[in-house]
Design a protein around this motif. Structure first.
Motif, PDB file in Angstrom:
ATOM      1  N   VAL A   1       0.835  -1.192   0.000  1.00  0.00           N
ATOM      2  CA  VAL A   1       0.000   0.000   0.000  1.00  0.00           C
ATOM      3  C   VAL A   1       0.875   1.250   0.000  1.00  0.00           C
ATOM      4  O   VAL A   1       0.625   2.196  -0.731  1.00  0.00           O
ATOM      5  CB  VAL A   1      -0.965   0.009   1.211  1.00  0.00           C
ATOM      6  N   LEU A   2       1.920   1.264   0.810  1.00  0.00           N
ATOM      7  CA  LEU A   2       2.796   2.423   0.872  1.00  0.00           C
ATOM      8  C   LEU A   2       3.373   2.731  -0.501  1.00  0.00           C
ATOM      9  O   LEU A   2       3.334   3.872  -0.954  1.00  0.00           O
ATOM     10  CB  LEU A   2       3.933   2.199   1.888  1.00  0.00           C
ATOM     11  N   GLY A   3       3.897   1.739  -1.173  1.00  0.00           N
ATOM     12  CA  GLY A   3       4.470   1.954  -2.499  1.00  0.00           C
ATOM     13  C   GLY A   3       3.456   2.496  -3.483  1.00  0.00           C
ATOM     14  O   GLY A   3       3.741   3.431  -4.242  1.00  0.00           O
ATOM     15  N   ASP A   4       2.254   1.928  -3.466  1.00  0.00           N
ATOM     16  CA  ASP A   4       1.195   2.384  -4.370  1.00  0.00           C
ATOM     17  C   ASP A   4       0.784   3.819  -4.079  1.00  0.00           C
ATOM     18  O   ASP A   4       0.584   4.625  -4.986  1.00  0.00           O
ATOM     19  CB  ASP A   4      -0.031   1.471  -4.258  1.00  0.00           C
ATOM     20  N   VAL A   5       0.651   4.137  -2.797  1.00  0.00           N
ATOM     21  CA  VAL A   5       0.227   5.480  -2.400  1.00  0.00           C
ATOM     22  C   VAL A   5       1.299   6.505  -2.754  1.00  0.00           C
ATOM     23  O   VAL A   5       0.997   7.560  -3.304  1.00  0.00           O
ATOM     24  CB  VAL A   5      -0.115   5.526  -0.896  1.00  0.00           C
ATOM     25  N   VAL A   6       2.551   6.189  -2.457  1.00  0.00           N
ATOM     26  CA  VAL A   6       3.649   7.109  -2.773  1.00  0.00           C
ATOM     27  C   VAL A   6       3.685   7.386  -4.270  1.00  0.00           C
ATOM     28  O   VAL A   6       3.757   8.541  -4.708  1.00  0.00           O
ATOM     29  CB  VAL A   6       5.007   6.559  -2.275  1.00  0.00           C
ATOM     30  N   LYS A   7       3.599   6.346  -5.060  1.00  0.00           N
ATOM     31  CA  LYS A   7       3.664   6.504  -6.515  1.00  0.00           C
ATOM     32  C   LYS A   7       2.500   7.343  -7.043  1.00  0.00           C
ATOM     33  O   LYS A   7       2.691   8.269  -7.841  1.00  0.00           O
ATOM     34  CB  LYS A   7       3.657   5.130  -7.189  1.00  0.00           C
TER      35      LYS A   7
ATOM     36  N   LEU B   1       4.742  14.649   0.656  1.00  0.00           N
ATOM     37  CA  LEU B   1       3.615  14.259  -0.194  1.00  0.00           C
ATOM     38  C   LEU B   1       2.260  14.425   0.476  1.00  0.00           C
ATOM     39  O   LEU B   1       1.238  14.232  -0.161  1.00  0.00           O
ATOM     40  CB  LEU B   1       3.782  12.802  -0.653  1.00  0.00           C
ATOM     41  N   ASN B   2       2.294  14.760   1.762  1.00  0.00           N
ATOM     42  CA  ASN B   2       1.049  14.850   2.531  1.00  0.00           C
ATOM     43  C   ASN B   2       0.294  13.526   2.419  1.00  0.00           C
ATOM     44  O   ASN B   2      -0.879  13.475   2.066  1.00  0.00           O
ATOM     45  CB  ASN B   2       0.204  16.025   2.048  1.00  0.00           C
ATOM     46  N   LEU B   3       1.009  12.439   2.707  1.00  0.00           N
ATOM     47  CA  LEU B   3       0.451  11.097   2.574  1.00  0.00           C
ATOM     48  C   LEU B   3      -0.741  10.894   3.498  1.00  0.00           C
ATOM     49  O   LEU B   3      -0.701  11.292   4.663  1.00  0.00           O
ATOM     50  CB  LEU B   3       1.494  10.027   2.915  1.00  0.00           C
ATOM     51  N   PRO B   4      -1.789  10.243   3.004  1.00  0.00           N
ATOM     52  CA  PRO B   4      -2.940   9.915   3.847  1.00  0.00           C
ATOM     53  C   PRO B   4      -2.581   8.732   4.759  1.00  0.00           C
ATOM     54  O   PRO B   4      -2.563   7.584   4.328  1.00  0.00           O
ATOM     55  CB  PRO B   4      -4.024   9.545   2.845  1.00  0.00           C
TER      56      PRO B   4
ATOM     57  N   VAL C   1      -2.313   4.393   4.474  1.00  0.00           N
ATOM     58  CA  VAL C   1      -1.040   3.678   4.550  1.00  0.00           C
ATOM     59  C   VAL C   1      -1.042   2.662   5.679  1.00  0.00           C
ATOM     60  O   VAL C   1      -0.649   1.513   5.500  1.00  0.00           O
ATOM     61  CB  VAL C   1       0.139   4.665   4.721  1.00  0.00           C
ATOM     62  N   PHE C   2      -1.485   3.083   6.873  1.00  0.00           N
ATOM     63  CA  PHE C   2      -1.376   2.221   8.042  1.00  0.00           C
ATOM     64  C   PHE C   2      -2.602   1.351   8.310  1.00  0.00           C
ATOM     65  O   PHE C   2      -2.517   0.388   9.057  1.00  0.00           O
ATOM     66  CB  PHE C   2      -1.047   3.048   9.292  1.00  0.00           C
ATOM     67  N   TYR C   3      -3.736   1.681   7.708  1.00  0.00           N
ATOM     68  CA  TYR C   3      -4.954   0.883   7.886  1.00  0.00           C
ATOM     69  C   TYR C   3      -5.570   0.546   6.529  1.00  0.00           C
ATOM     70  O   TYR C   3      -6.702   0.897   6.241  1.00  0.00           O
ATOM     71  CB  TYR C   3      -5.974   1.632   8.755  1.00  0.00           C
ATOM     72  N   PRO C   4      -4.829  -0.162   5.679  1.00  0.00           N
ATOM     73  CA  PRO C   4      -5.332  -0.440   4.329  1.00  0.00           C
ATOM     74  C   PRO C   4      -6.548  -1.368   4.324  1.00  0.00           C
ATOM     75  O   PRO C   4      -7.283  -1.412   3.346  1.00  0.00           O
ATOM     76  CB  PRO C   4      -4.134  -1.101   3.646  1.00  0.00           C
ATOM     77  N   GLU C   5      -6.753  -2.093   5.417  1.00  0.00           N
ATOM     78  CA  GLU C   5      -7.897  -3.016   5.463  1.00  0.00           C
ATOM     79  C   GLU C   5      -9.226  -2.291   5.599  1.00  0.00           C
ATOM     80  O   GLU C   5     -10.270  -2.857   5.322  1.00  0.00           O
ATOM     81  CB  GLU C   5      -7.715  -4.014   6.614  1.00  0.00           C
TER      82      GLU C   5
ATOM     83  N   LEU D   1     -12.111  12.052   2.658  1.00  0.00           N
ATOM     84  CA  LEU D   1     -12.759  13.173   3.342  1.00  0.00           C
ATOM     85  C   LEU D   1     -12.169  13.406   4.727  1.00  0.00           C
ATOM     86  O   LEU D   1     -11.986  14.544   5.152  1.00  0.00           O
ATOM     87  CB  LEU D   1     -14.270  12.938   3.447  1.00  0.00           C
ATOM     88  N   LYS D   2     -11.849  12.327   5.435  1.00  0.00           N
ATOM     89  CA  LYS D   2     -11.224  12.475   6.751  1.00  0.00           C
ATOM     90  C   LYS D   2      -9.866  13.145   6.619  1.00  0.00           C
ATOM     91  O   LYS D   2      -9.503  13.996   7.434  1.00  0.00           O
ATOM     92  CB  LYS D   2     -11.078  11.117   7.447  1.00  0.00           C
ATOM     93  N   ASN D   3      -9.121  12.774   5.613  1.00  0.00           N
ATOM     94  CA  ASN D   3      -7.811  13.384   5.410  1.00  0.00           C
ATOM     95  C   ASN D   3      -7.930  14.866   5.090  1.00  0.00           C
ATOM     96  O   ASN D   3      -7.157  15.689   5.581  1.00  0.00           O
ATOM     97  CB  ASN D   3      -7.040  12.663   4.304  1.00  0.00           C
TER      98      ASN D   3
END
Length: 113
Positions: free
Chosen positions: A7-13, A59-62, A66-70, A77-79
């Motif tokens: 998930v981290l890799g996908d989100v970063v990209k 990147l202002n990562l959500p 990243v940490f709760y992909p499940e 909206l929360k972000n």
């Protein structure tokens, strides 16, 4: 590789591309080599905390994503809400919190009727 790493890799990209940053430009901004970004995005590298910290900030990562992909709920909206609140003064946050709690209670009580 675990699901969080993937998930981290996908989100970063995805976010890097949405900001029109090359891997090299992102690497320069956070003080790492391009290979580090390539490894993260291809899910072959686990970044050290210092690198993750700079990625999150740049990147202002959500973080929920990243940490709760499940979690399947839409966390976008929360972000956005968190980003808005993060720029508030302590006084503004207290007022907003009070309003949000009151509004949430009102909305929930109207759902029951």
């Amino acid at each position: 590789m675990n699901q969080n790493g993937e998930v981290l890799g996908d989100v970063v990209k995805a976010i890097r591309k949405s900001k029109h940053l090359s891997q090299e430009a992102l690497a320069e901004r956070i003080g790492v080599c391009k290979r580090t970004i390539i490894d993260i995005e291809s899910n072959t590298g686990n970044p050290k905390f210092e690198v993750l910290y700079h990625l999150v900030r740049e990147l202002n990562l959500p973080l929920y994503q990243v940490f709760y992909p499940e979690k399947e709920e839409n966390l976008e909206l929360k972000n956005v809400l968190l980003q808005e609140v993060s720029s508030c003064s302590e006084y503004e946050m207290r007022v907003i919190l009070s309003v949000v709690k009151s509004l949430r209670n009102t909305l929930r009580s109207n759902e029951i009727k």
